[in-house]
Scaffold this active site. Sequence first.
Site, PDB file in Angstrom:
ATOM      1  N   GLY A  40       0.828  -1.208   0.000  1.00  0.00           N
ATOM      2  CA  GLY A  40       0.000   0.000   0.000  1.00  0.00           C
ATOM      3  C   GLY A  40       0.859   1.254   0.000  1.00  0.00           C
ATOM      4  N   SER A  41       0.390   2.225   0.754  1.00  0.00           N
ATOM      5  CA  SER A  41       1.046   3.545   0.703  1.00  0.00           C
ATOM      6  C   SER A  41       2.465   3.555   1.239  1.00  0.00           C
ATOM      7  CB  SER A  41       0.215   4.551   1.493  1.00  0.00           C
ATOM      8  OG  SER A  41      -1.056   4.635   0.923  1.00  0.00           O
ATOM      9  N   THR A  42       2.867   2.500   1.940  1.00  0.00           N
ATOM     10  CA  THR A  42       4.249   2.478   2.452  1.00  0.00           C
ATOM     11  C   THR A  42       5.256   2.451   1.300  1.00  0.00           C
ATOM     12  OG1 THR A  42       4.137   0.077   2.659  1.00  0.00           O
ATOM     13  CG2 THR A  42       3.678   1.337   4.641  1.00  0.00           C
TER      14      THR A  42
END
Lengths: 144, 594
Positions: B313-315
Amino acid sequence: MNLSAKTPRRNEAKRKPVALHNSSVLPATFKVFIFLLAIFVTVTARVSYNQKAESLNRESLRVREKIHRLEREIANLRIEKEKLSSWPHISDKLVALNLPLRTPDPQQVKRLIMIAKDGGIQAPASTPARKSISKRETSKLRNL
Amino acid sequence: MTRNSDIGTRSVVVMLFFFLCLIFLGVRLYQVQINRHDELYAKAKEKYTAIAVKSGSRGEIYDSKGNLLIGNIPCADIVADPQIVGDEFKCRKIANLIASELHLDEAKIYERLMMKTRIVTAKDGSQSASTVRYVVLADKVDFADAERLREEVSKAKYKGVYFNECTKRFYPKNELLANILGFTNLDRDKVVAVFGVEKYFDKNISPTKVKNLYVRDRLGRPLTYGDSRINEVRDGLNIYLTIQEPIQAILEEELDKLVEKWKPRAAYAILADPYSGDILAVAQRPTYNPNERSVMNPEAWRNRIAEDTFDPGSTMKPFAISGALDYGIVTPSTKFDCEKGRWFYGGKILRDSHPLGTLSVSEIIQKSSNIGTAKIALLMGEKRLNDTLRSFGFGSRTGVPLSPETSGLFRPLEKWDNLSITRFPIGQGIAVSPLQLVRAYCVLANGGYSLNLNLVDRVENPDTGEVMQVKRGPGPSIFKNPETQHKIVEMMKLVTQQGGTAEKAAIKGYYVGGKTGTSQKCLNGHYSESQFFATFVGFVPADKPSFVLLVTADEPKGNHFGGIVAAPAFSSIGYRVLRYMNVRPNAFEEMAKK
């Protein structure tokens, strides 16, 4: 008829005792004796040595056995120590005995550690040793 | 009256008799000493020669400071010779003693002691009775219990009961680090490593086994003379992990709190040193106690941090953006239109969690805009994006000694479709292992130097005391521009500050650089609308990090945002670890600078 009751002597020479030559038998016996004694001493020494070695061996085995048993006991205690000093065990005990850990109150702090600029920890400066000063120095101080 | 001739005859007869006896003895001696020498010598040798199988100790596993994590605990197998034990009465007494001391079934022990013969069926089907000389009454009895019982048996003068010394693998810290350490099983007398560090280093930590041959006395004690072959056993190597037990304890405790609050299906956390790549602590839930095998569940002991993958995801966003910064395509202030949260590209819609307008690159990181990141990636182009992500180690294993380890799922450039360039930088369509993500963040945190993660600090040979240190250290820098890392860290600091997605990850007194990740789980080729991974990964203090920490919850209940579920755990772990490491707060440093 002339009869005589007499055991006929046969071979007179044979009945004569053989003359012993002491001078030749004794050294021979002595030599055999010495030889047997040497064998006896050697065998006895060997047996005694073996017995001593075996006795020492048994003693060393006993000591080794003792050391081995102590080592096992130490290994057992070491594991026990590790078990007791682990945080899960300590935290369980803290909960069970209702002893929550908390940060100390400021008045409970006895020692402060100075953190050096480079990140290292400096030991707190120790109190300077007292030294005696001369009267002249004392008067200088008073004049200040 | 006896005549001399008679005496002479008798003497001759006696002499002849003795002579014949002598001849007979001579013949017998010849037979025994010469003819049957080999056979009889072998028989005697067999009787007085004992063979003892000796094995060294399996290597122990420690943390980096020498705290024992896996050891060998002494114990004993209690065995008996039913032929020596005695009659029914004696057997009953011994069974009663052993059963009462060890809390075992008395009837079973009695039955074994009374098993004097056994029916043996030969290959041809014929049956015959065979005497039983060996029965096991209790195995792996604790050292203290065995010693107590040994004394009782010797006091009561029971014969035929023996205590065979042995050791068993013991895990003194129970659940602590259990999923990494692994465990061993016993297959008869053979130790079989099942998984984890125990399995990976099985060959190194296994001891040697030797057969010793010696001449013994009547009591079985070895004699100093005679033909003996004594071989020395070698203990297995001791392994010192990079783990630090106090930090591990903090991590496990805080992870338990997260699990209790959010009830996820699984959760894991990894804490690593970004400069050396040393893993200082790693924990996962569910877990298990390796000392209690009866209640162990394979689902609990599977090593998720090395085997499992998840959509990051956004990581992933900081990696793509750092690449764009490094190539000089964008600056932190370059503006992008985030299309009010909905953007069509390649025939598919891309959404942001909240409608966002025009944002700078810094704000894109702070607000975690998918659309903004996708637009930056489009400016980079596929090749540059691929090169950037691969330079952070995605698609390759981390080097941690855990088997199996996944290399993740990162398609080669030629297999990218038209959506890949907009989805990979936001962590969709790419699967990484928690270890890979931590390694990538270590590279971001340490100034851009590539590295491999380490779990082993050193290996010690207990026989010689020789210590082999595992070589490690950062590799070459992946950034061409030395300013890139500073710029991306400044952006990542905003994430935990007011207006960021992870204010709850902030730690009072320290700058935290990090990124949240809330990724949908991919089930049967579709992204689930109800099942998520909630992640926060970051480093602290942001400018000179002491550690990189990842916290992930798999399918948390109640909330699924990384900033809500994982960030508070990051903050509490970080706070405690910083205190343990004695790291100065940033505020203090700034004051010192002034």
